[in-house]
Design a protein around this motif. Sequence first.
Motif: not given
Length: 320
Positions: A107-136
Amino acid sequence: MISAVSMIDSLKPLRTRDFAHSPDLGLVRRAVRAADWAAVVAYFDGLPPRADHALAVEVAAEVPGSERFLQRAVDTERDSSLARTLLGSRCVVLGWEARTTSRAANVSQAQWRVFYDHLGRAERLLTDAVAIDPGNAAAWTERIVTARALGFEPAEARRRYDKAAEHCDVPYRAQGRLIQNLAPKWGGSTKAMHDFAQECLKAGPPGTLAGAVVADAHIEHAFTSDRISRIRDYLGQRKVRDQLGAAAARTVLHTDHEPGHGWVAAHSAFAFALFQGGDLPRSARHFAALGNLVRPYGWDMMSDSWKADFRAARSKAAAR
């Protein structure tokens, strides 16, 4: 002799996508494709509150281009845990698409950067999701994936699983996610996988999918080798075959079992593990239940021509 049912199934195309396995999953896919937020909300509101919603979230997140629609939902629905769960899950999909299924070294460095950008954003969104609804529970399930991808400690992944299980009666998708976190390829161990799978089997109500991940654990254990002969030797051990048979009898082959989201994945994993281990009689029951439905897991790890291999295996098991 091959049964009449098997002959009919052999002429049908294989249906490999989750939305084709449960009719209702097609509803949420169509709602997302139509960018109809009211229909998406109505679909999830119609699911039983403590059922496993994770597969429906995955189906919605796999719709190509849905990130634009889901971003609008997040921007508009400020207090929606669902919108953040779906966009977070979509970011997970986009991240893995960028990374591809290649070995990490390829996996190229460019691919890793895109991967971590998307997964980092996913983590932030999902953290907000369970903050709004801990039973999600579905959001907690997706956060098991982000924990793995972002290199969090195993204890954190387990905490997220426990949260999903707290709010879902049978968290089959979360169990499968955690098996991956515990696998040797992600820094875990075969013992950790098997211990967790047996824990799920013993704790889950008979006739449900709880504990069907015993098959996943054995598949991941088998694939710690990259030699087909050793994979089959492992799965062919008497102890392994008996554990698979016992888990199947308590889950998808139990008299109380009623197919719901995930049933195809479970039968597919049992069929693969038992067939590759040479247990044709036991595998035949799973092939019969599947017909022309299948989830690729296991099968596509063995061969690039896995669909033909599945058909051949199904025919061989039926003719036993």
